[in-house]
Write an enzyme that holds these catalytic residues in place. Structure first.
Site, PDB file in Angstrom:
ATOM      1  N   ARG A 191      43.943 -27.280 -10.120  1.00 14.12           N
ATOM      2  CA  ARG A 191      43.554 -27.049  -8.729  1.00 14.12           C
ATOM      3  C   ARG A 191      42.982 -25.646  -8.595  1.00 14.12           C
ATOM      4  O   ARG A 191      43.619 -24.721  -8.093  1.00 14.12           O
ATOM      5  CB  ARG A 191      44.748 -27.289  -7.807  1.00 14.12           C
TER       6      ARG A 191
ATOM      7  N   GLN B 275      37.418 -28.290  -7.124  1.00  8.33           N
ATOM      8  CA  GLN B 275      37.804 -28.942  -5.876  1.00  8.33           C
ATOM      9  C   GLN B 275      37.079 -30.261  -5.672  1.00  8.33           C
ATOM     10  O   GLN B 275      37.654 -31.228  -5.176  1.00  8.33           O
ATOM     11  CB  GLN B 275      37.544 -28.013  -4.691  1.00  8.33           C
TER      12      GLN B 275
ATOM     13  N   ASP C 267      38.923 -33.026  -7.388  1.00  9.57           N
ATOM     14  CA  ASP C 267      40.356 -33.129  -7.089  1.00  9.57           C
ATOM     15  C   ASP C 267      40.679 -34.446  -6.387  1.00  9.57           C
ATOM     16  O   ASP C 267      40.683 -34.539  -5.163  1.00  9.57           O
ATOM     17  CB  ASP C 267      40.778 -31.943  -6.223  1.00  9.57           C
TER      18      ASP C 267
ATOM     19  N   SER D 285      43.782 -34.532  -4.002  1.00 13.58           N
ATOM     20  CA  SER D 285      43.535 -34.039  -2.644  1.00 13.58           C
ATOM     21  C   SER D 285      42.721 -35.028  -1.824  1.00 13.58           C
ATOM     22  O   SER D 285      43.009 -35.255  -0.638  1.00 13.58           O
ATOM     23  CB  SER D 285      42.821 -32.683  -2.702  1.00 13.58           C
TER      24      SER D 285
ATOM     25  N   TYR E 227      52.454 -26.063  -5.977  1.00 14.50           N
ATOM     26  CA  TYR E 227      53.518 -26.993  -5.639  1.00 14.50           C
ATOM     27  C   TYR E 227      54.807 -26.219  -5.348  1.00 14.50           C
ATOM     28  O   TYR E 227      54.963 -25.051  -5.709  1.00 14.50           O
ATOM     29  CB  TYR E 227      53.786 -27.966  -6.797  1.00 14.50           C
TER      30      TYR E 227
END
Length: 381
Positions: free
Chosen positions: A137, A142, A145, A148, A241
């Site tokens: 990440r 992005q 991803d 997400s 996380y």
């Protein structure tokens, strides 16, 4: 056995397919999986780059994308499982792995951190596997991803589901018969799904509040117009996380959340710890303290659930409180979920197939960290 590729160019790249590789889009076999790995628009962009895309008949049917759309995009219909690069959504079954040819590349959700993963089976079959959930990440990744992109879908749908199950309006209504106050919504776990849930609840007119053990996300919560619930616990972990709480921290959190949860009409939980059972945030006592007609949407049912009374995959009513734990929420919105996922995969393919040749650069963190099987193939050549 190696379960993830190490960083660095210490091992030569296996030139498995020196010619232009074929790309296969397969039909998902799971009964509740309606997404497809590539939508027709993405197929057209790959075909325009000179790539050969083979689509299994019916691959996009559950996402309302018929074979005719894929043919118009330039794909051919055929045995997508025999392609050089196979794209799918859900982790493969043993039967599906058997359909892949030795040396093929498989890209999709491979669940490498789950105890029941198929990484060893892929390794033994000589498959080069890229797990989209292992993509780091970082800013430049992005667009790839998938976690997400699909979490955004799930976060949105969780609020729509909560509104449909609630006995109360979400927005404040002022009528001749009186004023109805807005619903209060608490979102536990403020990752991508949680932020989308907060934003959606706010758009529907609810009073949204977010909680997370990572206090640094408080500004993100406020940025979508929601309030921040602070219980005085910080447990930020690696990779964005949360880390697992200590026993003392869990007790402190439980006490604070039990008091807070009883004041909300809707509670949506999204908290996950990679590779571990979902943390219990909503106790039975907290549910019993909620008003009849309240709703709990537990988005962590696939790893046990954040609510003590959750029945994964089912909706139950306890003391007038509805507790729903839908599985695979992104699949309930297959069109947009597939479009987003398709964009993730095409962006990853740009790294793996530069110039139309399958030539992954393992000195690239995105490639190296997402690759979960490759040694067996290198050793066979």
């Amino acid at each position: 056995m190696r379960t993830s590729a190490s960083k660095g160019p210490t091992m030569p790249n296996p030139q498995l397919h020196p010619e232009t590789p074929s790309i296969g889009v397969v039909r998902e076999s799971g009964a509740d999986e309606r997404r497809v790995a590539l939508v027709p628009r993405a197929v057209a962009s790959l075909v325009a780059k000179g790539l050969d895309v083979v689509v299994e008949s019916g691959a996009g049917a559950e996402a309302l994308m018929g074979d005719d759309l894929y043919l118009e995009a330039g794909a051919t219909l055929g045995d997508a499982w025999s392609a050089d690069i196979v794209l799918k959504v859900a982790p493969p079954t043993d039967a599906e792995i058997a359909r892949l040819k030795t040396g093929a590349t498989l890209i999709g959700f491979l669940a490498p951190r789950n105890a029941e993963n198929k990484i060893a089976a892929l390794q033994n079959a000589g498959i080069v596997g890229y797990a989209v959930e292992a993509i780091p990440r970082i800013s430049r990744a992005q667009v790839m991803d998938a976690l997400s992109s699909q979490a955004n879908v799930a976060g949105y749908k969780s609020v729509i589901l909560a509104a449909s199950l609630s006995t109360r309006f979400f927005p404040m209504l002022t009528t001749a018969a009186g004023t109805v106050k807005p619903a209060s919504v608490l979102v536990l776990g403020v990752g991508v799904a949680g932020l989308q849930a907060l934003a959606t609840a706010k758009r529907l007119g609810g009073r949204a509040t977010g909680y997370d053990v990572r206090p640094e996300v408080a500004d993100q919560v406020r940025s979508v117009g929601a309030q921040w619930l602070d219980v005085g616990i910080s447990a930020a972990g690696d990779g964005g996380y949360a880390r697992e709480l200590t026993a003392d921290e869990r007790a402190e959190q439980q006490k604070a959340l039990e008091a807070a949860i009883s004041t909300f009409d809707v509670v949506i939980t999204t908290a996950l710890v990679p590779g571990r059972p979902a943390p219990r945030l909503v106790t039975a006592a907290a549910v019993h303290g909620m008003k009849a007609g309240s709703v709990v949407i537990d988005m962590a049912g696939e790893t046990g659930g954040n609510c003590e009374l959750t029945v994964p995959g089912e909706t139950v009513v306890i003391n007038g409180v509805t507790i729903a734990s839908p599985l695979n929420l992104p699949s309930t919105m297959p069109e947009h979920a597939s479009e987003l996922y398709s964009k993730n995969l095409t962006a990853l393919l740009e790294l793996l197939v530069p110039g139309g040749r399958l030539d992954p650069d393992y000195s690239d963190d995105v490639v190296a960290l997402s690759c979960v099987t490759r040694d067996s193939v290198s050793n066979r050549n």
